[in-house]
Design a protein around this motif. Sequence first.
Motif, PDB file in Angstrom:
ATOM      1  N   UNK A 121     -19.080 -25.569 -62.973  1.00 26.92           N
ATOM      2  CA  UNK A 121     -19.510 -24.933 -64.219  1.00 26.92           C
ATOM      3  C   UNK A 121     -18.322 -24.548 -65.092  1.00 26.92           C
ATOM      4  N   UNK A 122     -17.228 -24.086 -64.481  1.00 27.34           N
ATOM      5  CA  UNK A 122     -16.031 -23.738 -65.241  1.00 27.34           C
ATOM      6  C   UNK A 122     -15.431 -24.974 -65.901  1.00 27.34           C
ATOM      7  N   UNK A 123     -15.437 -26.102 -65.184  1.00 27.87           N
ATOM      8  CA  UNK A 123     -14.910 -27.339 -65.749  1.00 27.87           C
ATOM      9  C   UNK A 123     -15.762 -27.818 -66.911  1.00 27.87           C
ATOM     10  N   UNK A 124     -17.058 -27.651 -66.829  1.00 27.88           N
ATOM     11  CA  UNK A 124     -17.956 -28.087 -67.900  1.00 27.88           C
ATOM     12  C   UNK A 124     -17.831 -27.206 -69.136  1.00 27.88           C
ATOM     13  N   UNK A 125     -17.548 -25.918 -68.946  1.00 26.54           N
ATOM     14  CA  UNK A 125     -17.467 -25.014 -70.085  1.00 26.54           C
ATOM     15  C   UNK A 125     -16.097 -25.008 -70.739  1.00 26.54           C
ATOM     16  N   UNK A 126     -15.095 -25.619 -70.106  1.00 27.55           N
ATOM     17  CA  UNK A 126     -13.776 -25.679 -70.715  1.00 27.55           C
ATOM     18  C   UNK A 126     -13.829 -26.536 -71.967  1.00 27.55           C
ATOM     19  N   UNK A 127     -13.205 -26.026 -73.037  1.00 29.05           N
ATOM     20  CA  UNK A 127     -13.156 -26.776 -74.288  1.00 29.05           C
ATOM     21  C   UNK A 127     -12.040 -27.817 -74.208  1.00 29.05           C
ATOM     22  N   UNK A 128     -12.331 -29.051 -74.544  1.00 32.78           N
ATOM     23  CA  UNK A 128     -11.276 -30.066 -74.519  1.00 32.78           C
ATOM     24  C   UNK A 128     -10.346 -29.891 -75.721  1.00 32.78           C
ATOM     25  N   UNK A 129      -9.123 -30.382 -75.587  1.00 32.77           N
ATOM     26  CA  UNK A 129      -8.186 -30.348 -76.701  1.00 32.77           C
ATOM     27  C   UNK A 129      -8.661 -31.295 -77.799  1.00 32.77           C
ATOM     28  N   UNK A 130      -8.328 -30.949 -79.022  1.00 30.02           N
ATOM     29  CA  UNK A 130      -8.723 -31.787 -80.144  1.00 30.02           C
ATOM     30  C   UNK A 130      -7.932 -33.092 -80.134  1.00 30.02           C
ATOM     31  N   UNK A 131      -6.637 -32.998 -79.805  1.00 28.40           N
ATOM     32  CA  UNK A 131      -5.764 -34.165 -79.802  1.00 28.40           C
ATOM     33  C   UNK A 131      -5.270 -34.452 -78.397  1.00 28.40           C
ATOM     34  N   UNK A 132      -4.743 -35.647 -78.230  1.00 27.31           N
ATOM     35  CA  UNK A 132      -4.162 -36.055 -76.954  1.00 27.31           C
ATOM     36  C   UNK A 132      -2.655 -35.798 -76.973  1.00 27.31           C
ATOM     37  N   UNK A 133      -2.024 -36.051 -75.839  1.00 29.48           N
ATOM     38  CA  UNK A 133      -0.585 -35.816 -75.689  1.00 29.48           C
ATOM     39  C   UNK A 133       0.224 -36.630 -76.702  1.00 29.48           C
ATOM     40  N   UNK A 134      -0.175 -37.869 -76.945  1.00 28.17           N
ATOM     41  CA  UNK A 134       0.535 -38.739 -77.888  1.00 28.17           C
ATOM     42  C   UNK A 134       0.495 -38.155 -79.302  1.00 28.17           C
ATOM     43  N   UNK A 135      -0.648 -37.580 -79.698  1.00 29.92           N
ATOM     44  CA  UNK A 135      -0.763 -36.955 -81.013  1.00 29.92           C
ATOM     45  C   UNK A 135       0.213 -35.789 -81.149  1.00 29.92           C
ATOM     46  N   UNK A 136       0.280 -34.960 -80.117  1.00 33.33           N
ATOM     47  CA  UNK A 136       1.153 -33.793 -80.163  1.00 33.33           C
ATOM     48  C   UNK A 136       2.630 -34.191 -80.207  1.00 33.33           C
ATOM     49  N   UNK A 137       3.002 -35.285 -79.540  1.00 33.46           N
ATOM     50  CA  UNK A 137       4.383 -35.764 -79.609  1.00 33.46           C
ATOM     51  C   UNK A 137       4.747 -36.130 -81.046  1.00 33.46           C
ATOM     52  N   UNK A 138       3.857 -36.883 -81.711  1.00 33.06           N
ATOM     53  CA  UNK A 138       4.132 -37.258 -83.093  1.00 33.06           C
ATOM     54  C   UNK A 138       4.139 -36.038 -84.010  1.00 33.06           C
ATOM     55  N   UNK A 139       3.299 -35.052 -83.734  1.00 35.40           N
ATOM     56  CA  UNK A 139       3.295 -33.831 -84.547  1.00 35.40           C
ATOM     57  C   UNK A 139       4.622 -33.089 -84.414  1.00 35.40           C
ATOM     58  N   UNK A 140       5.139 -32.993 -83.206  1.00 35.65           N
ATOM     59  CA  UNK A 140       6.428 -32.319 -83.010  1.00 35.65           C
ATOM     60  C   UNK A 140       7.566 -33.079 -83.681  1.00 35.65           C
ATOM     61  N   UNK A 141       7.512 -34.405 -83.637  1.00 35.96           N
ATOM     62  CA  UNK A 141       8.527 -35.207 -84.320  1.00 35.96           C
ATOM     63  C   UNK A 141       8.447 -34.966 -85.821  1.00 35.96           C
ATOM     64  N   UNK A 142       7.234 -34.942 -86.377  1.00 34.20           N
ATOM     65  CA  UNK A 142       7.060 -34.693 -87.802  1.00 34.20           C
ATOM     66  C   UNK A 142       7.556 -33.321 -88.221  1.00 34.20           C
ATOM     67  N   UNK A 143       7.272 -32.308 -87.408  1.00 28.56           N
ATOM     68  CA  UNK A 143       7.741 -30.954 -87.717  1.00 28.56           C
ATOM     69  C   UNK A 143       9.269 -30.902 -87.665  1.00 28.56           C
ATOM     70  N   UNK A 144       9.874 -31.588 -86.708  1.00 31.10           N
ATOM     71  CA  UNK A 144      11.334 -31.615 -86.610  1.00 31.10           C
ATOM     72  C   UNK A 144      11.956 -32.280 -87.842  1.00 31.10           C
ATOM     73  N   UNK A 145      11.347 -33.358 -88.328  1.00 24.97           N
ATOM     74  CA  UNK A 145      11.864 -34.045 -89.517  1.00 24.97           C
ATOM     75  C   UNK A 145      11.722 -33.147 -90.748  1.00 24.97           C
ATOM     76  N   UNK A 146      10.606 -32.439 -90.869  1.00 25.45           N
ATOM     77  CA  UNK A 146      10.407 -31.522 -91.996  1.00 25.45           C
ATOM     78  C   UNK A 146      11.443 -30.396 -91.951  1.00 25.45           C
ATOM     79  N   UNK A 147      11.659 -29.817 -90.779  1.00 21.39           N
ATOM     80  CA  UNK A 147      12.651 -28.742 -90.648  1.00 21.39           C
ATOM     81  C   UNK A 147      14.044 -29.253 -90.979  1.00 21.39           C
ATOM     82  N   UNK A 148      14.377 -30.463 -90.534  1.00 19.11           N
ATOM     83  CA  UNK A 148      15.670 -31.054 -90.870  1.00 19.11           C
ATOM     84  C   UNK A 148      15.820 -31.209 -92.376  1.00 19.11           C
ATOM     85  N   UNK A 149      14.764 -31.638 -93.045  1.00 19.42           N
ATOM     86  CA  UNK A 149      14.807 -31.761 -94.503  1.00 19.42           C
ATOM     87  C   UNK A 149      15.064 -30.438 -95.187  1.00 19.42           C
TER      88      UNK A 149
END
Length: 85
Positions: A6-34
């Motif tokens: 029941x705990x596993x069924x009620x857990x909310x899944x993440x909106x994005x996958x690991x690959x999405x979050x990697x690209x988001x962190x890369x994008x944030x790093x490029x923005x901060x560098x700018x």
Amino acid sequence: MGEKKRREETQMPFVFERKNYKFMLIGIAVIILGFILMTGGGSDDPNVFNPAIYNWQRIRLAPALILIGFGIEVYAILLNPHKKD
């Protein structure tokens, strides 16, 4: 056992996958560098003009990096990690 299931069924899944979050962190790093490249070039004395404020790095490179970073962020949001290439 049933409680764990029941705990596993009620857990909310993440909106994005690991690959999405990697690209988001890369994008944030490029923005901060700018933004880091855009800083500086001022003068301590307001009566003295410092032409370094119109440096190529601040006028062309930094805004381009920020726009590229936002483009990476849009790509990260729209990326479907389950799609086979």
